[in-house]
Design an enzyme around this catalytic site. Sequence first.
Site, PDB file in Angstrom:
ATOM      1  N   GLU A   1      37.238  47.096  34.430  1.00  0.00           N
ATOM      2  CA  GLU A   1      36.066  46.236  34.451  1.00  0.00           C
ATOM      3  C   GLU A   1      35.085  46.644  35.552  1.00  0.00           C
ATOM      4  O   GLU A   1      35.488  46.857  36.694  1.00  0.00           O
ATOM      5  CB  GLU A   1      36.576  44.810  34.707  1.00  0.00           C
ATOM      6  CG  GLU A   1      35.808  43.715  34.021  1.00  0.00           C
ATOM      7  CD  GLU A   1      36.308  42.347  34.478  1.00  0.00           C
ATOM      8  OE1 GLU A   1      37.526  42.076  34.374  1.00  0.00           O
ATOM      9  OE2 GLU A   1      35.476  41.556  34.943  1.00  0.00           O
TER      10      GLU A   1
ATOM     11  N   ASP B   1      30.825  43.536  33.345  1.00  0.00           N
ATOM     12  CA  ASP B   1      30.808  42.121  33.730  1.00  0.00           C
ATOM     13  C   ASP B   1      29.479  41.832  34.431  1.00  0.00           C
ATOM     14  O   ASP B   1      28.555  41.283  33.821  1.00  0.00           O
ATOM     15  CB  ASP B   1      32.021  41.800  34.622  1.00  0.00           C
ATOM     16  CG  ASP B   1      32.026  40.373  35.132  1.00  0.00           C
ATOM     17  OD1 ASP B   1      31.142  39.586  34.742  1.00  0.00           O
ATOM     18  OD2 ASP B   1      32.918  40.010  35.936  1.00  0.00           O
TER      19      ASP B   1
ATOM     20  N   LYS C   1      45.530  40.676  36.191  1.00  0.00           N
ATOM     21  CA  LYS C   1      44.242  41.269  36.564  1.00  0.00           C
ATOM     22  C   LYS C   1      44.309  41.663  38.033  1.00  0.00           C
ATOM     23  O   LYS C   1      44.747  40.868  38.871  1.00  0.00           O
ATOM     24  CB  LYS C   1      43.125  40.269  36.307  1.00  0.00           C
ATOM     25  CG  LYS C   1      41.763  40.755  36.770  1.00  0.00           C
ATOM     26  CD  LYS C   1      40.654  40.090  36.008  1.00  0.00           C
ATOM     27  CE  LYS C   1      39.344  40.227  36.759  1.00  0.00           C
ATOM     28  NZ  LYS C   1      38.202  39.821  35.926  1.00  0.00           N
TER      29      LYS C   1
ATOM     30  N   ASP D   1      40.390  35.588  30.848  1.00  0.00           N
ATOM     31  CA  ASP D   1      40.580  35.612  32.299  1.00  0.00           C
ATOM     32  C   ASP D   1      40.066  34.278  32.829  1.00  0.00           C
ATOM     33  O   ASP D   1      38.997  34.195  33.416  1.00  0.00           O
ATOM     34  CB  ASP D   1      39.807  36.818  32.857  1.00  0.00           C
ATOM     35  CG  ASP D   1      39.832  36.875  34.370  1.00  0.00           C
ATOM     36  OD1 ASP D   1      40.811  36.397  34.969  1.00  0.00           O
ATOM     37  OD2 ASP D   1      38.851  37.390  34.956  1.00  0.00           O
TER      38      ASP D   1
HETATM   39 MG   LIG Z   1      34.773  40.890  36.814  1.00  0.00          MG
END
Ligand SMILES: [Mg+2]
Length: 343
Positions: free
Chosen positions: A216, A241, A159, A317
């Site tokens: 994201e 998110d 990520k 994550d």
């Molecule tokens: Mg995020």
Amino acid sequence: MSKIKNITFTIKKYDYFKPFHITGSLSNFATNIEVCIETESGAKGHGEASPSFRVNGEKVETLIHLEPIIKDALIGLNVKNYRKIFDVMDKFFAFPSIKAAIQYATLDALSEEIGMPVYQILGGAKDEIETDKTVGIDTIENMVKDAKEIFDSGFTTIKIKVGEDLKKDIEVLDEIYKNTRGAKYIVDANMGYTPKQAIEFVKTLYSKNIEIHLFEQPVASTDFEGLKIVRFNSPFPVGADESAKTKYDVLRLIKMEAVDFINIKLMKSGISDALAIVEMVKSANLQLMIGCMGESSVGINQSVNFALGTGAFVFHDLDSALMLKEDNFRGKYLSNPPIYKAL
Ligand SMILES: [Mg+2]
């Protein structure tokens, strides 16, 4: 007896191994609240709140004062009737990390009472999951070094935090791609771009043959229209998110067709809304990832059991416990990163 006898809150502070920089935020440590629910039979359930002021306006200094109020609301309720406890905690929607910690501690106490792990109480859909690991914002050189280290230590999904400097972000992705061939990438802008910048970012990556698996929160949390514009102009899946805190946010995002992915975090939604979001997103044929704030192994334990139990997530994550200094690992799961297994 499975009735709640006592609830305690304890403040805990954990230092990051390396300062964690994302768009608009730099953290050297995480301050969390551990909650313990004790039943009349002596069973203890543990939960952790890792509040985010940036996302939810929560501060430990405020949350700690909820202890007597929540005790008053829950003492005497039976953890076997956990939905009753969830419903009371839904009233505390303004304090979602505490809602999450109490709801999870309730399940953990129930788990101790009946001798069944929480992931099985939640469905037992999976035996293991794989987490990604995050590269925070830094110099290009350091970000490439971090990505290489993560990839070389066995993580297949990396990520990458972007969102403060579009030109540099493109260079970073270019360099990381060259140095970690075969990895999957989640790129998180943490609301840093305008819709136009976000579209320029993904189109440039696409023209360089760099594939990202999930983009994201490219734009501001309140800009649902912007998310939708990015989604329909992006060759890659776009996820919410910071825009997706409660089940009501997710219902709106689904109705607007604004995103491909929802990032569930227990710290934004608690267990009750997270369960609702899982079913809503599956019904809409969209996809799910699960993320974290600054949880220690106690808090990541909650998300690991939720992910194993529901089996609902494409990406996990859940790396904060890998980034924080802790004296002892206290999760009720086997941590062998990138793999987390049910005990
Ligand atoms: Mg995020």
